[in-house]
Design a protein around this motif. Structure first.
Motif, short mmCIF file in Angstrom:
data_model
loop_
_atom_site.label_atom_id
_atom_site.label_comp_id
_atom_site.label_asym_id
_atom_site.label_seq_id
_atom_site.Cartn_x
_atom_site.Cartn_y
_atom_site.Cartn_z
N LEU B 122 23.54 -35.85 17.55
CA LEU B 122 24.58 -36.95 17.24
C LEU B 122 24.73 -37.78 18.55
O LEU B 122 25.79 -38.86 18.47
CB LEU B 122 26.04 -36.52 16.93
N ALA B 123 23.90 -37.64 19.69
CA ALA B 123 24.24 -38.52 20.95
C ALA B 123 25.79 -38.67 21.40
O ALA B 123 26.24 -39.54 21.73
CB ALA B 123 23.67 -39.78 20.59
N ILE B 124 26.41 -37.41 21.34
CA ILE B 124 27.96 -37.36 21.70
C ILE B 124 27.94 -36.38 23.00
O ILE B 124 27.92 -35.24 22.79
CB ILE B 124 28.71 -37.13 20.71
N PRO B 125 28.41 -37.02 24.22
CA PRO B 125 28.63 -36.01 25.23
C PRO B 125 29.84 -35.02 25.00
O PRO B 125 30.88 -35.59 24.41
CB PRO B 125 28.75 -37.05 26.55
N VAL B 126 29.80 -33.93 25.42
CA VAL B 126 30.81 -32.85 24.91
C VAL B 126 31.34 -32.22 26.37
O VAL B 126 30.63 -32.18 27.25
CB VAL B 126 30.67 -31.80 23.98
N ILE B 127 32.53 -31.89 26.17
CA ILE B 127 33.32 -30.95 27.35
C ILE B 127 33.48 -29.81 26.91
O ILE B 127 34.30 -29.45 25.90
CB ILE B 127 34.57 -31.70 28.00
N LEU B 214 23.56 -45.58 13.70
CA LEU B 214 23.23 -44.12 13.49
C LEU B 214 22.20 -43.75 14.80
O LEU B 214 21.40 -44.31 14.99
CB LEU B 214 22.61 -43.91 12.25
N PRO B 215 22.66 -42.42 15.46
CA PRO B 215 21.79 -41.86 16.35
C PRO B 215 20.36 -41.43 15.50
O PRO B 215 20.40 -40.88 14.51
CB PRO B 215 22.28 -40.58 16.93
N PRO B 216 19.14 -41.89 16.17
CA PRO B 216 17.89 -41.78 15.49
C PRO B 216 17.63 -40.48 14.97
O PRO B 216 17.17 -40.14 14.13
CB PRO B 216 16.98 -42.02 16.69
N ASN B 217 18.12 -39.35 15.54
CA ASN B 217 17.80 -38.04 15.48
C ASN B 217 18.75 -37.50 14.02
O ASN B 217 18.31 -36.48 13.51
CB ASN B 217 18.13 -36.95 16.53
N LYS B 319 8.41 -43.69 20.42
CA LYS B 319 9.07 -43.90 21.89
C LYS B 319 10.39 -44.50 21.85
O LYS B 319 11.39 -44.19 22.72
CB LYS B 319 8.06 -44.54 22.73
N GLN B 320 10.56 -45.73 21.05
CA GLN B 320 11.63 -46.50 21.13
C GLN B 320 12.86 -45.63 20.39
O GLN B 320 14.02 -45.69 20.80
CB GLN B 320 11.62 -47.78 20.27
N LEU B 321 12.54 -44.86 19.65
CA LEU B 321 13.59 -43.82 18.78
C LEU B 321 14.21 -42.96 20.09
O LEU B 321 15.72 -43.00 20.23
CB LEU B 321 13.20 -43.19 17.75
N ASN B 326 18.71 -41.82 23.98
CA ASN B 326 19.16 -41.75 25.63
C ASN B 326 20.09 -42.87 25.56
O ASN B 326 21.16 -42.49 26.52
CB ASN B 326 17.82 -41.68 26.39
N GLN B 327 19.84 -43.80 25.41
CA GLN B 327 21.01 -45.20 25.59
C GLN B 327 22.29 -44.73 25.07
O GLN B 327 23.20 -44.94 25.66
CB GLN B 327 20.41 -46.46 25.17
N MET B 328 22.04 -44.38 23.89
CA MET B 328 23.54 -44.22 22.98
C MET B 328 24.12 -43.13 23.71
O MET B 328 25.55 -43.36 23.85
CB MET B 328 23.07 -43.93 21.67
N ILE B 329 23.58 -42.12 24.18
CA ILE B 329 24.33 -41.00 24.83
C ILE B 329 25.02 -41.40 26.23
O ILE B 329 26.01 -40.97 26.79
CB ILE B 329 23.65 -39.53 24.90
#
Lengths: 348, 348
Positions: B122-127, B214-217, B319-321, B326-329
């Motif tokens: 989901l390209a979301i950083p967590v703690i 949407l995150p690509p994955n 590659k772009q995906l 990486n950019q989104m996260i």
């Protein structure tokens, strides 16, 4: 999961069909609710108000929705696991079409689809038909059904239904579309359902006194491989190498297998364990088989054991799985010979 | 879906934690029920009586169960779609282990697993952290949690939890096993959950004023291909041939794509349609691109459009995906800079 009382009451005939079986929530925590909330017995009155928002143009049609969900019908008849339960998991589909002919055709197509699930996957022969007016789904024009015969108790069981809803719901829920000549028309709808009851049918039709007998096409493991060895480490390694070979062959053929190499149980215990679970084929390989370059293959559904040359095992297994499926459905068809057709109450 | 009142009451602390939020069924059809039935707020008291029947020996351990199901917690706070709803779909897992250390380790492992879903999919950083005694799950020894930061409203959101249950439930529900020295011991348990709330977090963290991003994955379609052509049939055929080539290349790379070749909508309408839906990449191909042997590639998350040589498209897209993920996260991590650590109420 929920339907508000007013939403359930929108279609009167539909409501009357379900009213006696609806479970009602009246309290949350220790507070009484202002309006009781029903647990869905089916989803028409939840979905169709949204259909009226989604559908605008003939370009939005056909609309086809499908979901697996659990529903509740508070049956007062005897509950039977899988077959008649108050909560059950089912698949329900709902479609909207631009013409009556398309909807009618689609509802029959779904019935064929369900028939194929029973015959091609579960090895259960089905009889297709249309319900009498009296037994038609609450609110539908016509209800098509699949019926199965359970030899064990001499009863018929409904396997799946597909309903031609006509325009009754679309008129009540205001589901309109603009046709190509820019006129507004109500859509033509179908809905259809299939439940985990099918698993109950499979158990009753194919099972025997030893336990489950799974049709090969739905068995999680189609084959269980049981190595037979004593404490001799070199022998054990030889057998394991052989099994690795077999796994490679089965992988290539897309066969689903499981190797039971637990040290804590005896081969006899394992044989019984996997028989109860109904795995279609068991392959045994021990020192004696190793010597002769063979394996013993046991078919769960008829208890037959065959000796197969090791070199032929890779082609024998997928072929045997097909043979088993065909035999199982043939056996079930034989049971159906007890069915008699009667066309009057006098002959019943 | 149901828990009997007596079953829910078995573990007192657990019950007290949930009692204010439980929805109660008191009526079926027009009949009052003798005993009210709860809709499950979570499944411990439904599953664990069965655990006590299934588990006999250390050979049955660890037992690991996982299910997706819907549960109900009658929240009296403001419901928010996806984030705080009275009914929600979640995944819940329950395990039983032979030792305390193994259970503790497993509950932390599940937390790592959930963290990977958020970060890698989901390209979301967590703690990661452990809840205070006051916020520990009703009946658990320790509750581990993932927290997310939502920049849009400046609030934290709980992303998933994993609980070390110790032996509290196994003592109450009589879940015993025989260890290797033939002594009876209570099992050590964990449970853990993850919900569709994660989708709400994804929408809030990545979405923009145009709609979803949407995150690509996790995007159903990672790429939408929009052909641009007028009425010229020969040109149309040329473009379609080109698209068939591209489909072959993307299939080989395992990229999920959709070709929107509907005649009834203009390219501009389609661009907007797929932007709202958040598809990560859009590839446009028209007569001009055909001539120059290029395609235009638009990235939804930052609105950039690039011209890519046709021959490089097959390697550029995957590659772009990755670049987009990486950019989104990274962007989401930047938002987290607003987080301040305080260690006393005075500094809060």
């Amino acid at each position: 999961m929920f339907v508000s009382k007013s939403s359930l009451e929108t279609e009167q005939q539909h409501l009357e069909g379900f009213a006696p079986e609806v479970a009602w929530i009246t309290k949350a925590g220790s507070s009484e609710l202002a309006e009781s909330i029903a647990i869905r017995p089916t989803s028409e009155t939840i979905m169709y108000p949204t259909f009226s928002k989604w559908i605008r143009s003939h370009r939005d049609l056909p609309l086809k929705l499908n979901q697996w969900s659990n529903v509740v019908r508070w049956e007062f008849k005897d509950p039977t696991p899988f077959v008649r339960t108050r909560e059950f998991l089912w698949q329900e589909g709902h479609t909207a079409h631009a013409s009556e002919a398309e909807a009618k055709e689609f509802s029959l197509k779904m019935l064929d689809h369900y028939a194929s699930i029973y015959e091609d996957l579960l090895a259960i022969p089905v009889i297709k038909g249309t319900k009498s007016k009296n037994e038609t789904f609450a609110g539908a024009e016509q209800t098509h059904t699949l019926e199965l015969f359970i030899d064990a108790n001499g009863k018929a069981m409904q396997g799946a239904t597909s309903h031609d809803l006509g325009q009754r719901f679309s008129k009540i829920f205001n589901i309109w579309y603009e046709n190509q000549s820019k006129d507004k028309e109500n859509v033509w709808q179908t809905c259809w359902g299939f439940t985990t009851r099918s698993i109950g049918a499979m158990v009753m039709i194919h099972g025997d006194d030893k336990g489950l007998v799974l049709p090969p096409n739905v068995a999680e493991y189609q084959v269980v491989i049981v190595p037979i060895f004593k404490q001799d480490a070199a022998q054990k390694e030889q057998i394991n190498t052989k099994i690795e070979e077999l796994k490679y062959l089965l992988d290539k053929k897309g066969v689903r297998y499981h190797v039971d190499n637990r040290d804590t149980y005896s081969p006899g215990w394992k044989f019984n364990h996997w028989e109860v679970k109904g795995v279609p084929l068991r392959i045994e390989i021990g020192p004696f088989d190793l010597e002769k370059n063979i394996a013993s293959v046991y078919s769960r559904f008829n208890g037959e054991k065959k000796t197969v040359d090791w070199d032929k095992l890779g082609s024998f297994v997928p072929k045997q799985l097909k043979v088993i499926h065909n035999q199982m459905i043939r056996n079930a068809r034989k049971m159906n010979k007890r069915i008699k057709i009667v066309d009057s109450w006098r002959k019943f």
